[in-house]
Design a protein around this motif. Structure first.
Motif, PDB file in Angstrom:
ATOM      1  N   ILE A   1       0.413  -1.192  -0.379  1.00  0.00           N
ATOM      2  CA  ILE A   1      -0.318  -0.027  -0.579  1.00  0.00           C
ATOM      3  C   ILE A   1       0.817   1.104  -0.126  1.00  0.00           C
ATOM      4  N   ALA A   2       0.800   2.253  -0.948  1.00  0.00           N
ATOM      5  CA  ALA A   2       1.738   3.371  -0.519  1.00  0.00           C
ATOM      6  C   ALA A   2       1.240   4.700   0.064  1.00  0.00           C
ATOM      7  N   VAL A   3       2.051   4.879   0.594  1.00  0.00           N
ATOM      8  CA  VAL A   3       2.305   5.841   1.455  1.00  0.00           C
ATOM      9  C   VAL A   3       2.344   6.592   1.717  1.00  0.00           C
TER      10      VAL A   3
ATOM     11  N   LEU B   1      -1.529   9.485   4.032  1.00  0.00           N
ATOM     12  CA  LEU B   1      -2.820   9.151   2.882  1.00  0.00           C
ATOM     13  C   LEU B   1      -2.265   7.451   2.434  1.00  0.00           C
ATOM     14  N   ALA B   2      -3.030   6.939   2.474  1.00  0.00           N
ATOM     15  CA  ALA B   2      -2.203   5.314   1.949  1.00  0.00           C
ATOM     16  C   ALA B   2      -3.428   4.983   0.267  1.00  0.00           C
ATOM     17  N   HIS B   3      -2.822   4.867  -0.531  1.00  0.00           N
ATOM     18  CA  HIS B   3      -3.433   4.794  -2.246  1.00  0.00           C
ATOM     19  C   HIS B   3      -3.227   3.212  -2.224  1.00  0.00           C
TER      20      HIS B   3
ATOM     21  N   VAL C   1      -9.324  -0.520  -0.090  1.00  0.00           N
ATOM     22  CA  VAL C   1      -7.962  -0.224   0.596  1.00  0.00           C
ATOM     23  C   VAL C   1      -8.225  -0.420   2.378  1.00  0.00           C
ATOM     24  N   HIS C   2      -9.496   0.392   2.562  1.00  0.00           N
ATOM     25  CA  HIS C   2     -10.270   0.386   3.765  1.00  0.00           C
ATOM     26  C   HIS C   2      -9.663  -1.172   4.942  1.00  0.00           C
TER      27      HIS C   2
ATOM     28  N   PRO D   1      -0.585   8.361  -5.682  1.00  0.00           N
ATOM     29  CA  PRO D   1      -1.087   8.177  -4.469  1.00  0.00           C
ATOM     30  C   PRO D   1      -1.411   9.146  -3.587  1.00  0.00           C
ATOM     31  N   THR D   2      -1.148  10.339  -4.019  1.00  0.00           N
ATOM     32  CA  THR D   2      -1.504  11.259  -3.165  1.00  0.00           C
ATOM     33  C   THR D   2      -3.176  11.779  -4.119  1.00  0.00           C
TER      34      THR D   2
END
Length: 343
Positions: free
Chosen positions: A41-43, A92-94, A99-100, A331-332
């Motif tokens: 998961i991209a952070v 933020l997670a992408h 994803v949640h 991812p933002t």
């Protein structure tokens, strides 16, 4: 779910991560965000701030408004004591839809004593619901993430502010990674991408590609244009021999402005025999420019990253293409410019 809170971000794919005051005090923020990133998961957009009283009130609004809670009278005081004026970290997670739920599972049970090993609270938690009740306070359980897209929208507005423009300027913060055919053949793709991620760069959108001739030609346009520098080699044929019909792996790297020279330094000199120890080519390379010249071929040096923002834009169009324009949302959540823009 009101669009007036924040607009233009797809919260089906994004969650807000809140590293609570106890995570900050215990120095666990990097490890928590690292566990989420390691899960694929991209952070991004990490930000430290001092919580204002109203912010945790909004985040815990469902608890504060729950008429079924016996401790409702004390809960506002517990929240204020835990958060107001305390330092927190948000990010933020992408990821893909769902994803949640993925991150909630990774975080683990609310009570750290009930969280299983391998979850954040199970591995790092040092508190319990029983202790919190006895001491009349909130349980210290390190981290919170959005329950669902509506929650992510609300929490984004809470911590980042409604209408905030995230800091992405075209491809200044985005590079393309190409793991070349020799990296694939030698089984080094994971090692290469892990080395890049370990440098503090978010690696996302990994994709395996079988190279079409035009892709190699566009990617190495400078070799083709400067072919006069290589009178003893047929550059188009070298490119076709090295790439056409062969599998490669591509991915996107996200970081701060300056990511391009950072990655170029990390991968090392194009001649592996001249690449310093600690660089990817220095540690994993097994070819040399001398051997390539003698055999009239390209040097096998495992990996390429974009030279600069303009090259990153072109590399994206070459390897991901117009059909993957959805990936131009970083991812933002801020759209990057299309591959043909500003050319």
């Amino acid at each position: 779910m009101s669009g007036a809170v924040v607009d233009g971000i797809d919260f089906d794919h994004r969650a807000v991560i809140l590293c609570k005051p106890d995570a900050v005090v215990r120095g666990l923020v990097n490890r928590i965000l690292g566990m989420i990133s390691d899960a694929g998961i991209a952070v991004t957009d990490r930000m430290d701030l001092v919580a204002q009283p109203w912010q945790p009130h909004v985040v815990y609004r469902d608890l504060l408004a729950d008429t079924g809670r016996r401790d409702l009278r004390d809960l506002p005081a517990y929240i204020d004591a835990a958060y107001a004026g305390q330092t927190i970290t948000v990010a933020l997670a992408h990821g893909e839809p769902g994803v949640h739920a993925r991150i909630r599972q990774l975080i683990g049970h609310t009570d750290p004593t009930l969280a299983v090993p391998g979850t954040i609270r199970g591995d790092f938690g040092d508190d319990s619901t029983a202790a919190a009740r006895a001491e009349r306070r909130l349980v210290r359980n390190l981290v919170h993430t959005s329950d669902d897209p509506a929650g992510a929208r609300r929490e984004y507005g809470t911590w980042y502010g409604p209408g905030r423009t995230l800091r992405v300027s075209d491809f200044d913060r985005c590079s393309m990674i190409l793991c070349k055919p020799d990296a694939v053949q030698r089984g080094l793709v994971d090692a290469v991408l892990e080395r890049i991620a370990a440098a503090g760069v978010t690696v996302a959108n990994r994709m395996d590609v079988v190279v079409q001739p035009w892709q190699a030609h566009v990617h190495y346009w400078d070799l083709l244009v400067d072919a006069d520098w290589f009178p003893d080699r047929n550059i188009p044929q070298c490119l076709d021999d090295a790439y056409a019909g062969k599998p490669v792996t591509v991915a996107l790297a996200y970081g701060e402005p300056g990511i391009h020279p950072l990655l170029r330094q990390l991968i090392g000199h194009f001649d592996p025999t001249r690449a310093a120890a600690g660089t990817i080519r220095g540690d994993f390379g097994n070819d040399s420019l001398e051997a390539a010249l003698a055999e009239k071929r390209l040097v096998h040096n495992l990996v390429h990253t974009s030279d600069d923002p303009d090259a990153a834009r072109r590399d994206f169009g070459t390897w991901f293409g117009a059909a993957r324009r959805d990936l131009l949302t970083s991812p933002t959540g801020v759209p990057l410019q299309p591959a043909h823009a500003n050319r």
